[in-house]
Design a protein around this motif. Sequence first.
Motif, short mmCIF file in Angstrom:
data_model
loop_
_atom_site.label_atom_id
_atom_site.label_comp_id
_atom_site.label_asym_id
_atom_site.label_seq_id
_atom_site.Cartn_x
_atom_site.Cartn_y
_atom_site.Cartn_z
N GLU A 1 0.86 -1.21 0.00
CA GLU A 1 0.00 0.00 0.00
C GLU A 1 0.88 1.25 0.00
O GLU A 1 0.60 2.21 -0.71
CB GLU A 1 -0.91 0.04 1.24
N ARG B 1 -0.86 -2.13 -6.54
CA ARG B 1 -2.18 -2.74 -6.40
C ARG B 1 -2.07 -4.26 -6.38
O ARG B 1 -1.26 -4.84 -7.11
CB ARG B 1 -3.09 -2.31 -7.55
N ASP C 1 -4.39 -8.14 -5.16
CA ASP C 1 -5.61 -8.79 -4.74
C ASP C 1 -5.17 -9.98 -3.88
O ASP C 1 -4.21 -10.67 -4.24
CB ASP C 1 -6.32 -9.27 -6.03
N LYS D 1 -1.08 -7.05 -9.19
CA LYS D 1 -1.63 -6.70 -10.52
C LYS D 1 -0.51 -6.13 -11.38
O LYS D 1 0.21 -5.23 -10.93
CB LYS D 1 -2.71 -5.62 -10.38
N SER E 1 1.34 -1.17 -10.58
CA SER E 1 0.76 0.19 -10.63
C SER E 1 1.77 1.24 -10.17
O SER E 1 1.52 2.43 -10.30
CB SER E 1 -0.51 0.25 -9.79
#
Length: 508
Positions: free
Chosen positions: A310, A315, A317, A323, A331
């Motif tokens: 974070e 990003r 999941d 991702k 990201s």
Amino acid sequence: MAMNRNPRVLPDDVYNQTLISNVHPADWQNPEPAPRYNLVVIGGGTAGLVTAAGAAGLGARVALVERHLLGGDCLNVGCVPSKAIIRSSRICADLRDAGRFGLKIRENTEVDFPAVMERMRHIRARISDHDSVKRFKELGVDVFLGEGRFLGSDTVEVAGETLRFKKAVIATGTRPVHPAIDGIAEVGFLTNETVFSLTERPRRLAVIGGGPIGCELAQAFRRLGCEVTLFHNASHILNREDSDAADIIQQSFIRDGIRLVLDCKTRKVEKKNEDKVIHIECGEETEAIAVDEILAGAGRAPNVEGLNLEAVGVRYDKREGVKVNDHLQTSNPSIFAAGDICLNYKFTHTADATARIVIQNALFGGRKNLSSLTIPWCTYTDPEIAHVGMYERDAREKGMEVETYVRPLKDVDRAIADGEEEGFVKVHVRKGTDKILGATIVARHAGEMISEISLAIVANLGLKKIGQVIHPYPTQAEAIKQVADAYHRNRLTPFIKGLFTRWLAWRR
Ligand SMILES: Cc1cc2nc3c(=O)[nH]c(=O)nc-3n(C[C@H](O)[C@H](O)[C@H](O)COP(=O)(O)OP(=O)(O)OC[C@H]3O[C@@H](n4cnc5c(N)ncnc54)[C@H](O)[C@@H]3O)c2cc1C
């Protein structure tokens, strides 16, 4: 798995001591960090090792951070130990079937389970040399043993040191998912992280999960003499493969004496005396199945926790992992990912291939694409299932019309001679062309055969070209050439055949 300062791999024998001395030596001193690294790689499994070695080889300053054992799953608790015991288990099956080959095995064959596991540990220790801290140090990589986490957008912390980077790579892989079955945590179960430490054979073994990992291990342990019950929450094992392919494996499992519990609900597990009792519900019926050990082989969870993703805007999941875009960039444009942590295709060879993409894209501003990869895979049951490219259903979803050519191994001389007639080679081409879209091979050594098709796809060679390649006689790989011959025969329309017949009659 949290950082373990002095990891032990059980049993604590000479082979596992060698393994540890290679991949996480107790006396290892982390180096003094360089002022700034071109690349900091978190995770020292295949993806991390290949990234670090490749980048250092090109002259980059690289730090590699590993919290547990270099080599990751593949070396320590995945491909290597599983394939070693599968080899022993195949010999058991060959001896069992020796009568079919005209051989009388006079004594009853006995499986020396501790010796099988010792052989596996010996092999793993030997291979661990390739992934050793010593080797990576010699390659010019700064190896840091400890848990890595991002501190800021250009810093990683490990074992109290701060590593500054221009680019970072997340290669933290996955861990086994713990089955969501009431009581299983209290009763206890094995996973791929513990099963290779067994020294005694469980008499009765339940395997949860009929995907590749569960199936490979279920068959191996059955052939090594365990009574195996395989639980799978679909009506077919290996249900991601074509059903004609998976069915051959399912029949082979039934012949091996594996009990299949398909499409049933596993209600709870409880301990009764020494037994672990699994309560299942299949339609109206209920049953309690008593076993000695449970092996969970269903699903993988990405190692995203504790990385402080974070804070650096990466990003992720909790189920699917980090991702990435098609260039394997997260990201955060300075942070890339490779291997199981970000891929649907969780294989060692994809971890390797994505590491190579990351080196080019992260260090040299390359634009290499994940989607350009042709990824084969193989499940090492007996027979094996190997696949590359599209399934027929994928092609149809994309609106492509396909023609499919199949050669059953029962029609291939070498497979008949080998007594290995179960299986086939199936190739899909784009209708009206010889362009190969995908292939599935079921054969005892399908994993060795699939690369011919992968090469053809990568090099854009059609079935016609494969038909021009002379394959040694007799080999099982001739089945691939015979598929190409079938394609040729199919091209011969009745009109052309009529012309040939008339011309040849005139030439007589
Ligand atoms: C039983 C089994 C059999 C398999 N057989 C095959 C096979 O035959 N063929 C095949 O292609 N694939 C096989 N696989 C899959 C293969 O093992 C994986 O695809 C491969 O290991 C992925 O490599 P990776 O580097 O992405 O991740 P991993 O191997 O999981 O490595 C990730 C590493 O990151 C470390 N790490 C995690 N978090 C941190 C952190 N915060 N700080 C520092 N380090 C961290 C971990 O300790 C680990 O060492 C098998 C898997 C299993 C479980």
